[in-house]
Motif scaffolding. Structure first.
Motif, PDB file in Angstrom:
ATOM      1  N   PRO A 103       0.841  -1.200   0.000  1.00  9.05           N
ATOM      2  CA  PRO A 103       0.000   0.000   0.000  1.00  9.05           C
ATOM      3  C   PRO A 103       0.881   1.257   0.000  1.00  9.05           C
ATOM      4  O   PRO A 103       1.957   1.273   0.599  1.00  9.05           O
ATOM      5  CB  PRO A 103      -0.782  -0.126   1.312  1.00  9.05           C
ATOM      6  CG  PRO A 103      -0.757  -1.581   1.642  1.00  9.05           C
ATOM      7  CD  PRO A 103       0.563  -2.084   1.144  1.00  9.05           C
ATOM      8  N   ILE A 104       0.438   2.284  -0.708  1.00  4.99           N
ATOM      9  CA  ILE A 104       1.184   3.542  -0.796  1.00  4.99           C
ATOM     10  C   ILE A 104       0.389   4.639  -0.089  1.00  4.99           C
ATOM     11  O   ILE A 104      -0.776   4.874  -0.420  1.00  4.99           O
ATOM     12  CB  ILE A 104       1.434   3.939  -2.261  1.00  4.99           C
ATOM     13  CG1 ILE A 104       2.252   2.859  -2.981  1.00  4.99           C
ATOM     14  CG2 ILE A 104       2.158   5.278  -2.343  1.00  4.99           C
ATOM     15  CD1 ILE A 104       2.462   3.136  -4.453  1.00  4.99           C
ATOM     16  N   VAL A 105       1.005   5.279   0.886  1.00  3.35           N
ATOM     17  CA  VAL A 105       0.360   6.377   1.604  1.00  3.35           C
ATOM     18  C   VAL A 105       0.455   7.626   0.738  1.00  3.35           C
ATOM     19  O   VAL A 105       1.549   8.116   0.451  1.00  3.35           O
ATOM     20  CB  VAL A 105       1.027   6.622   2.973  1.00  3.35           C
ATOM     21  CG1 VAL A 105       0.363   7.799   3.677  1.00  3.35           C
ATOM     22  CG2 VAL A 105       0.935   5.363   3.838  1.00  3.35           C
ATOM     23  N   LEU A 106      -0.701   8.137   0.311  1.00  5.94           N
ATOM     24  CA  LEU A 106      -0.752   9.311  -0.555  1.00  5.94           C
ATOM     25  C   LEU A 106      -0.987  10.593   0.222  1.00  5.94           C
ATOM     26  O   LEU A 106      -0.659  11.683  -0.263  1.00  5.94           O
ATOM     27  CB  LEU A 106      -1.861   9.144  -1.597  1.00  5.94           C
ATOM     28  CG  LEU A 106      -1.773   7.896  -2.485  1.00  5.94           C
ATOM     29  CD1 LEU A 106      -2.978   7.807  -3.399  1.00  5.94           C
ATOM     30  CD2 LEU A 106      -0.484   7.896  -3.284  1.00  5.94           C
ATOM     31  N   MET A 107      -1.555  10.467   1.409  1.00  9.50           N
ATOM     32  CA  MET A 107      -1.833  11.633   2.247  1.00  9.50           C
ATOM     33  C   MET A 107      -1.576  11.239   3.693  1.00  9.50           C
ATOM     34  O   MET A 107      -2.074  10.211   4.159  1.00  9.50           O
ATOM     35  CB  MET A 107      -3.280  12.091   2.063  1.00  9.50           C
ATOM     36  CG  MET A 107      -3.611  13.438   2.659  1.00  9.50           C
ATOM     37  SD  MET A 107      -5.263  13.981   2.099  1.00  9.50           S
ATOM     38  CE  MET A 107      -5.360  15.579   2.902  1.00  9.50           C
ATOM     39  N   LYS A 119       4.739   8.733  -7.883  1.00 11.03           N
ATOM     40  CA  LYS A 119       5.171   7.334  -7.884  1.00 11.03           C
ATOM     41  C   LYS A 119       4.018   6.414  -8.290  1.00 11.03           C
ATOM     42  O   LYS A 119       4.218   5.441  -9.024  1.00 11.03           O
ATOM     43  CB  LYS A 119       5.681   6.968  -6.490  1.00 11.03           C
ATOM     44  CG  LYS A 119       6.078   5.508  -6.337  1.00 11.03           C
ATOM     45  CD  LYS A 119       6.534   5.228  -4.912  1.00 11.03           C
ATOM     46  CE  LYS A 119       6.864   3.758  -4.709  1.00 11.03           C
ATOM     47  NZ  LYS A 119       7.265   3.462  -3.306  1.00 11.03           N
ATOM     48  N   ALA A 120       2.825   6.737  -7.815  1.00 10.94           N
ATOM     49  CA  ALA A 120       1.649   5.924  -8.129  1.00 10.94           C
ATOM     50  C   ALA A 120       1.014   6.310  -9.458  1.00 10.94           C
ATOM     51  O   ALA A 120       0.037   5.682  -9.873  1.00 10.94           O
ATOM     52  CB  ALA A 120       0.615   6.051  -7.014  1.00 10.94           C
ATOM     53  N   LYS A 121       1.584   7.364 -10.111  1.00 12.55           N
ATOM     54  CA  LYS A 121       1.072   7.839 -11.403  1.00 12.55           C
ATOM     55  C   LYS A 121      -0.396   8.242 -11.306  1.00 12.55           C
ATOM     56  O   LYS A 121      -1.228   7.900 -12.168  1.00 12.55           O
ATOM     57  CB  LYS A 121       1.270   6.781 -12.490  1.00 12.55           C
ATOM     58  CG  LYS A 121       2.740   6.432 -12.742  1.00 12.55           C
ATOM     59  CD  LYS A 121       2.878   5.367 -13.803  1.00 12.55           C
ATOM     60  CE  LYS A 121       4.354   5.050 -14.082  1.00 12.55           C
ATOM     61  NZ  LYS A 121       5.051   4.506 -12.886  1.00 12.55           N
ATOM     62  N   ILE A 122      -0.711   8.972 -10.242  1.00 15.23           N
ATOM     63  CA  ILE A 122      -2.069   9.461 -10.025  1.00 15.23           C
ATOM     64  C   ILE A 122      -2.060  10.980 -10.095  1.00 15.23           C
ATOM     65  O   ILE A 122      -1.283  11.633  -9.394  1.00 15.23           O
ATOM     66  CB  ILE A 122      -2.607   9.009  -8.648  1.00 15.23           C
ATOM     67  CG1 ILE A 122      -2.696   7.483  -8.601  1.00 15.23           C
ATOM     68  CG2 ILE A 122      -3.984   9.625  -8.366  1.00 15.23           C
ATOM     69  CD1 ILE A 122      -3.128   6.949  -7.245  1.00 15.23           C
ATOM     70  N   THR A 123      -2.907  11.551 -10.945  1.00 11.52           N
ATOM     71  CA  THR A 123      -2.989  13.010 -11.031  1.00 11.52           C
ATOM     72  C   THR A 123      -3.740  13.551  -9.827  1.00 11.52           C
ATOM     73  O   THR A 123      -4.509  12.821  -9.166  1.00 11.52           O
ATOM     74  CB  THR A 123      -3.715  13.442 -12.317  1.00 11.52           C
ATOM     75  OG1 THR A 123      -5.080  12.981 -12.257  1.00 11.52           O
ATOM     76  CG2 THR A 123      -3.030  12.863 -13.549  1.00 11.52           C
ATOM     77  N   LEU A 124      -3.527  14.821  -9.548  1.00 13.56           N
ATOM     78  CA  LEU A 124      -4.211  15.443  -8.417  1.00 13.56           C
ATOM     79  C   LEU A 124      -5.722  15.403  -8.616  1.00 13.56           C
ATOM     80  O   LEU A 124      -6.477  15.164  -7.666  1.00 13.56           O
ATOM     81  CB  LEU A 124      -3.735  16.883  -8.250  1.00 13.56           C
ATOM     82  CG  LEU A 124      -4.352  17.665  -7.077  1.00 13.56           C
ATOM     83  CD1 LEU A 124      -4.065  16.962  -5.761  1.00 13.56           C
ATOM     84  CD2 LEU A 124      -3.818  19.098  -7.061  1.00 13.56           C
ATOM     85  N   GLU A 125      -6.162  15.605  -9.866  1.00 10.13           N
ATOM     86  CA  GLU A 125      -7.597  15.593 -10.140  1.00 10.13           C
ATOM     87  C   GLU A 125      -8.200  14.215  -9.854  1.00 10.13           C
ATOM     88  O   GLU A 125      -9.281  14.108  -9.258  1.00 10.13           O
ATOM     89  CB  GLU A 125      -7.855  15.983 -11.598  1.00 10.13           C
ATOM     90  CG  GLU A 125      -7.581  17.437 -11.933  1.00 10.13           C
ATOM     91  CD  GLU A 125      -6.093  17.740 -12.044  1.00 10.13           C
ATOM     92  OE1 GLU A 125      -5.291  16.762 -12.104  1.00 10.13           O
ATOM     93  OE2 GLU A 125      -5.731  18.930 -12.059  1.00 10.13           O
ATOM     94  N   ALA A 126      -7.486  13.157 -10.276  1.00  8.88           N
ATOM     95  CA  ALA A 126      -7.975  11.803 -10.024  1.00  8.88           C
ATOM     96  C   ALA A 126      -7.983  11.496  -8.525  1.00  8.88           C
ATOM     97  O   ALA A 126      -8.898  10.834  -8.022  1.00  8.88           O
ATOM     98  CB  ALA A 126      -7.115  10.784 -10.765  1.00  8.88           C
TER      99      ALA A 126
END
Length: 239
Positions: A103-107, A119-126
């Motif tokens: 699991p990757i902690v994003l916040m 790193k997770a290739k997730i845009t801020l909008e997504a």
């Protein structure tokens, strides 16, 4: 007579229908043997399995000249390999990290971790969309957001903003934060223990919760408020 199995040029409609029934019930049996895990979440291993099985068994349904024995045997081989990898991953936690992503902690603590998003290739909008889907449109209420191994994002809100909030009752509650695994299937996770204390501290916690040693514990976690959860190893949890 057995053209539906061996394949034939100009296979009649009823032959394709028989093939479709065979493939349908065959895949049904495979899924039941593999277990509910393959249906509850789609990780990389399950995705590969689904794509390969679909390709192997899909072609003989459309091409009546292909014999059915080969694809059925190949599907059984893939299913056996998939099941073997899943069982081996349960037995060997280190190998599990090879086929299952951490699991990757994003916040964390209310702050968005930009490097982890990249790193997770997730845009801020997504990312914001996923928070809204988790009923967390107000960022000030979010304590942790974690990208799970199946690709979904889970949200841990600050304690004051949970349902039936202590904030409404004018109570100050420590943030629970992100729970860390201290013991998994009787094995101590040293890296996580060091974040909260020493091995002596862990042994004290094990004894306080009624266990003689860590091998009796299936799962022990601790959150940032110090709240500890334990689940014992037991083969007879249900009567």
């Amino acid at each position: 007579m057995f053209d539906f199995w061996q394949g034939a040029e100009g296979l009649p409609v009823y032959g394709h229908m028989i093939r479709a029934m065979i493939v349908y019930f065959y895949i049904f049996i495979i899924v039941k043997v593999l277990g509910q895990r393959s249906m509850s979440s789609i990780d990389a291993l399950d995705f590969i399995f689904g794509v390969v099985i679909g390709d192997i068994l899909g072609e003989p349904l459309t091409d009546g000249e292909l014999p059915l024995a080969g694809p059925v045997g190949a599907a059984a081989m893939i299913a056996g390999l998939h099941l073997s990898l899943s069982i081996f991953a349960l037995k060997a936690p280190r190998f599990r990290r090879v086929i299952e992503d951490e699991p990757i902690v994003l916040m964390k603590n209310g702050k968005i971790l930009h490097k982890e998003l990249r790193k997770a290739k997730i845009t801020l909008e997504a990312f914001l969309m996923d928070l809204r889907l988790n009923n967390a449109s107000d960022l000030t209420e979010v304590d942790y957001a974690i990208l799970e191994m199946n690709g979904s994002i889970s949200v841990i809100k600050k304690s004051n903003f949970e349902s039936v909030t202590p904030n409404d009752m004018q109570m100050n509650v420590a943030n629970k934060g992100y729970s860390s695994v201290l013991i998994e299937d009787g094995r101590i996770i040293d890296a996580n223990v060091q974040k909260f204390g020493t091995l002596d501290w862990l042994r004290d916690q094990v004894h306080k919760h009624g266990f003689a040693n860590p091998k009796e514990i299936f799962l022990m976690t601790v959150d940032e408020s110090g709240q500890i959860y334990t689940s014992p190893k037991s083969n007879n949890t249900e009567s």
